[in-house]
Design a protein around this motif. Structure first.
Motif, mmCIF file in Angstrom:
data_model
loop_
_atom_site.group_PDB
_atom_site.id
_atom_site.type_symbol
_atom_site.label_atom_id
_atom_site.label_comp_id
_atom_site.label_asym_id
_atom_site.label_seq_id
_atom_site.Cartn_x
_atom_site.Cartn_y
_atom_site.Cartn_z
ATOM 1 N N GLU A 1 0.816 -1.216 0.000
ATOM 2 C CA GLU A 1 0.000 0.000 0.000
ATOM 3 C C GLU A 1 0.850 1.267 0.000
ATOM 4 N N GLN A 2 2.154 1.122 0.242
ATOM 5 C CA GLN A 2 3.031 2.304 0.267
ATOM 6 C C GLN A 2 3.679 2.557 -1.101
ATOM 7 N N GLN B 1 9.697 1.053 7.747
ATOM 8 C CA GLN B 1 9.098 0.821 6.424
ATOM 9 C C GLN B 1 10.132 1.034 5.326
ATOM 10 N N ARG C 1 12.332 -1.916 5.051
ATOM 11 C CA ARG C 1 11.664 -3.040 4.373
ATOM 12 C C ARG C 1 11.627 -2.799 2.857
ATOM 13 N N GLU D 1 11.056 0.467 18.586
ATOM 14 C CA GLU D 1 9.727 0.013 18.170
ATOM 15 C C GLU D 1 9.702 -0.454 16.712
ATOM 16 N N MET D 2 10.698 -0.082 15.930
ATOM 17 C CA MET D 2 10.712 -0.413 14.498
ATOM 18 C C MET D 2 11.566 -1.647 14.197
ATOM 19 N N PHE E 1 7.177 9.772 18.846
ATOM 20 C CA PHE E 1 7.337 9.139 17.533
ATOM 21 C C PHE E 1 8.691 8.464 17.361
ATOM 22 N N PRO F 1 5.481 5.367 23.143
ATOM 23 C CA PRO F 1 5.830 5.156 21.726
ATOM 24 C C PRO F 1 4.602 5.046 20.824
ATOM 25 N N ALA G 1 3.915 4.021 17.048
ATOM 26 C CA ALA G 1 4.539 3.393 15.874
ATOM 27 C C ALA G 1 3.520 2.482 15.220
ATOM 28 N N GLY G 2 3.629 2.327 13.907
ATOM 29 C CA GLY G 2 2.714 1.430 13.207
ATOM 30 C C GLY G 2 2.734 1.689 11.719
ATOM 31 N N GLU G 3 2.107 0.782 10.972
ATOM 32 C CA GLU G 3 2.095 0.912 9.508
ATOM 33 C C GLU G 3 1.449 2.216 9.071
ATOM 34 N N ASP G 4 0.324 2.566 9.731
ATOM 35 C CA ASP G 4 -0.360 3.825 9.436
ATOM 36 C C ASP G 4 -0.263 4.686 10.686
#
Lengths: 258, 257
Positions: free
Chosen positions: A141-142, A154, A157, A183-184, B14, B229, B231-234
Motif C-alpha cells: 500500500e506504500q 518501512q 523493508r 519500536e521499528m 514518535f 511510543p 509506531a505502526g504501519e499507518d
C-alpha cells in the motif's frame, strides 16, 4: 580460533574467502580471513565496533577491494582484477544501516530501477516484480509514496524489497536495524526471518542477539580484523571459547537484557 | 463534572531516530491531522533550530517546549544560560509553556531562586517543572524539597507530572499524585513495563501501572500529552486511535461521580 572454514560436508560453498588480508593505509582491517558459506546458510557476524565485520561483508560484493587473498562468490572469482564485479553484484543483494532509497522516486520506482537498468526488464514486468516483493515485505500500500513519507522501519523493508527485486542468491545485511527506534526493529527482523525461512543465503552484521539465536545457523565473532570464533548459536552463546567473545557477549547481552 | 483536557503529543513519542529523520514539523502536521490539540516540541530532537523553530511556530500547534537541560547545574548553581536558551526557544516557537527539570537543585546553599523569579517575572512563557528519571530531580523528596523552597521564595511554579518516570526511581505514582496534585499543570501520559534490567515506556493500554487511578487523582482540565511510543504501519491512524483513547478516558472520568 575455532574451525574458521567449517561448512557442511559435500557441498561447494557459495561464498569462499581464503587468506584475505586488507589494509587501510598502514592499518590492517582484515587479517587472514578464511570463510566458507554454504547455499542457504544463515550467518550472523558480530563483534565490537571497528572489528572489521562490515568490511568483511562489503568485500563479498566488492564494495571493498582486498590486497591479498581470494574471494569467490557462486563460482565467480571476485579478486581477478575486478572483471567479474557486475556478475557477482547481480547475485548479491545488500541492505545497509541507512536505507539509501532515492528520495525523488516513489517506493515502486525505487524497486523497479535496478531490474530495468541491470536486468533489462520492461516497465510492466519490473512493476510486477516490484509489487511482488513489496507484498512480501508487507507494504504494497506504500508503493506510490515517497521515502520521506515512510517510517524508518518501512523504508528498511523497502530497501529489502528493492534488493530482492534483483532475485539475488545471497543477501548481505550491514547493521540493518541500528538506525531504527526500538519500536521499528521487530518489523525489519520479522522480514529478515521470513527470508531466512525461505532458504535465502544470508550474512548479517548485527548486534541483535535474539535474531542470531533464533535464525542463524552459525554465529561469527570478529575482533581486531580476525575471525576469533564461530559456532552454531546454541554453542556460541552457551560456551564461548575466547575471552574476547565472553567479554563482548557480557556487554551486549546485558544491554539487550537477553 | 471534570473539564475535558486538551490532548497533546510530545513529539518524542514518535521515536528519536524517526523524529531526527523526518523533523518535528512533519510529525506536528501528522499530530494535527490525527486530531491532537497541540504538540510539545523537544529541544534534544531539533536538527537545525534556526530553521525549524520559525516553521514550527507557523504551524500554530506548539503548546509546550521541552528543554533537555536542567535548570540547575550539577554544582547546584542556577543555570541562567540554559534558562535563557530555553525561554528564547519557547518564545520563538510561540509556546505558552516551557518544561524543564530541576537538574542539580539542592547541591548549593544558595540556589538563586530570587534570580529565577526575576527572570520569569517579565516573561509570557510559563515554566513547568517536570519529574525526570534522575535521583536528583525525579524522586518525591527531591521535588518536595524544591517546591517547598520555591514556595518559600514566593515562586509558585506548576508541575509537569510524568506518570511513568516515577517507576524508574522506585517511587509510587499514586503517592506522588496525592502529594503534588494541587500544583500539577500538565500531565505526561506514559505507560510502563518492567523488563529484566530496566523500565520501558509503553502505550497506556499495555501498562503495568495504575494509570487510570493516577489520572483520576490529578486536576481536571490540565493538558494531557502522549509520551509513549507511537509506531505502526499507518502512523496517523495509530496516533488518532491513541488520542481518541485518551479522550474516552477523560470522558469516563468526567461522567464519574
Amino acid at each position: 580460533m575455532t574451525n574458521a572454514t567449517a561448512s557442511p560436508a559435500g557441498a561447494a560453498p557459495i561464498i569462499r574467502m581464503e587468506g584475505v588480508n586488507k589494509w587501510y593505509g598502514q592499518f590492517q582491517v582484515l587479517t587472514g580471513i578464511d570463510l566458507a558459506v554454504q547455499a542457504g546458510e544463515r550467518i550472523v557476524v558480530c563483534g565490537p565496533s571497528g572489528s572489521g565485520k562490515s568490511t568483511l561483508i562489503r568485500c563479498i560484493n566488492r564494495l571493498e577491494t582486498v590486497q591479498q587473498g581470494r574471494i569467490e562468490v557462486d563460482g565467480i572469482e571476485l579478486t581477478a582484477g575486478g572483471r567479474n564485479v557486475d556478475k557477482v553484484r547481480a547475485e548479491v543483494g545488500m541492505v545497509f544501516q541507512q536505507f539509501n532509497l532515492f528520495p525523488h522516486l516513489t517506493i515502486l520506482q525505487n524497486c523497479m530501477l535496478a531490474p530495468m537498468r541491470s536486468r533489462g526488464m520492461q516497465k510492466a514486468e519490473a512493476e510486477e516484480v516490484a509489487m511482488k516483493y513489496l507484498r512480501r515485505v508487507r507494504i504494497p500500500e506504500q508503493a506510490h509514496k515517497y521515502p520521506s513519507q515512510l517510517s524508518g522501519g518501512q523504508q528498511q523493508r523497502v530497501a529489502i524489497a528493492r534488493a530482492l527485486c534483483m532475485t539475488p542468491k545471497i543477501m548481505l545485511f550491514d547493521e540493518p536495524t541500528s538506525a531504527l527506534d526500538p519500536e521499528m526493529v521487530k518489523e525489519v527482523l520479522d522480514t529478515m526471518i521470513g527470508l531466512a525461512e525461505d532458504g535465502m543465503t544470508m550474512l548479517c552484521v548485527t548486534h541483535e542477539m535474539g535474531f542470531a539465536r533464533s535464525v542463524a545457523d552459525r554465529v561469527i565473532f570478529m575482533a581486531d580484523g580476525r575471525i576469533v570464533e564461530q559456532a552454531p548459536p546454541a554453542q556460541f552463546f552457551a560456551h564461548p571459547q575466547h575471552e574476547k567473545t565472553r567479554t563482548f557477549l557480557g556487554q551486549i547481552l546485558s544491554s539487550q537484557h537477553a | 463534572m471534570r473539564t475535558a483536557p486538551d490532548i497533546l503529543i510530545s513529539l518524542a513519542a514518535f521515536g528519536a531516530a524517526e523524529v531526527r529523520r523526518h523533523g518535528q514539523l512533519y510529525f506536528t502536521h501528522l499530530a494535527r491531522l490525527a486530531g491532537a490539540d497541540g504538540v510539545e516540541v523537544r529541544g534534544e530532537l531539533l536538527r537545525d533550530a534556526p530553521v525549524e523553530l520559525p516553521a514550527l511556530r507557523a504551524s500554530g500547534c506548539v503548546r509546550v517546549y521541552s528543554s533537555p537541560e536542567g535548570l540547575w547545574r550539577a554544582d547546584g548553581r542556577l543555570d541562567s544560560a540554559a534558562l535563557q536558551r530555553a525561554l528564547a526557544a519557547a518564545t520563538q516557537l510561540g509556546a505558552s509553556r516551557l518544561k524543564m527539570s530541576i537538574g542539580g537543585f539542592g547541591a548549593h546553599a544558595d540556589p538563586g531562586l530570587g534570580e529565577l523569579q526575576a527572570r520569569l517575572a517579565g516573561d509570557a512563557v510559563e515554566l513547568v517543572i517536570e519529574n525526570d528519571q534522575t535521583l536528583r530531580a525525579g524522586t518525591i523528596p527531591a521535588l518536595q524539597r524544591f517546591f517547598a523552597a520555591a514556595d518559600a521564595a514566593g515562586l509558585a511554579l506548576p508541575m509537569t507530572f510524568d506518570m511513568g518516570n516515577w517507576h524508574y526511581l522506585g517511587e509510587c505514582p499514586q503517592q506522588a499524585a496525592a502529594l503534588f496534585a494541587p500544583r500539577v499543570g500538565y500531565v505526561h501520559c506514559k505507560g510502563v513495563q518492567r523488563r529484566p534490567d530496566k523500565w520501558v515506556a509503553v502505550p497506556l493500554a499495555d501498562s503495568a501501572a495504575p494509570w487510570r487511578a493516577v489520572l483520576r487523582a490529578l486536576p481536571a482540565g490540565v493538558p494531557w500529552a502522549i509520551e509513549y511510543p507511537l509506531a505502526g504501519e499507518d502512523l496517523q491512524a495509530v496516533t488518532q486511535h491513541e488520542i481518541e483513547r485518551l479522550r474516552a478516558v477523560a470522558a469516563e472520568q468526567q461522567e464519574a461521580p
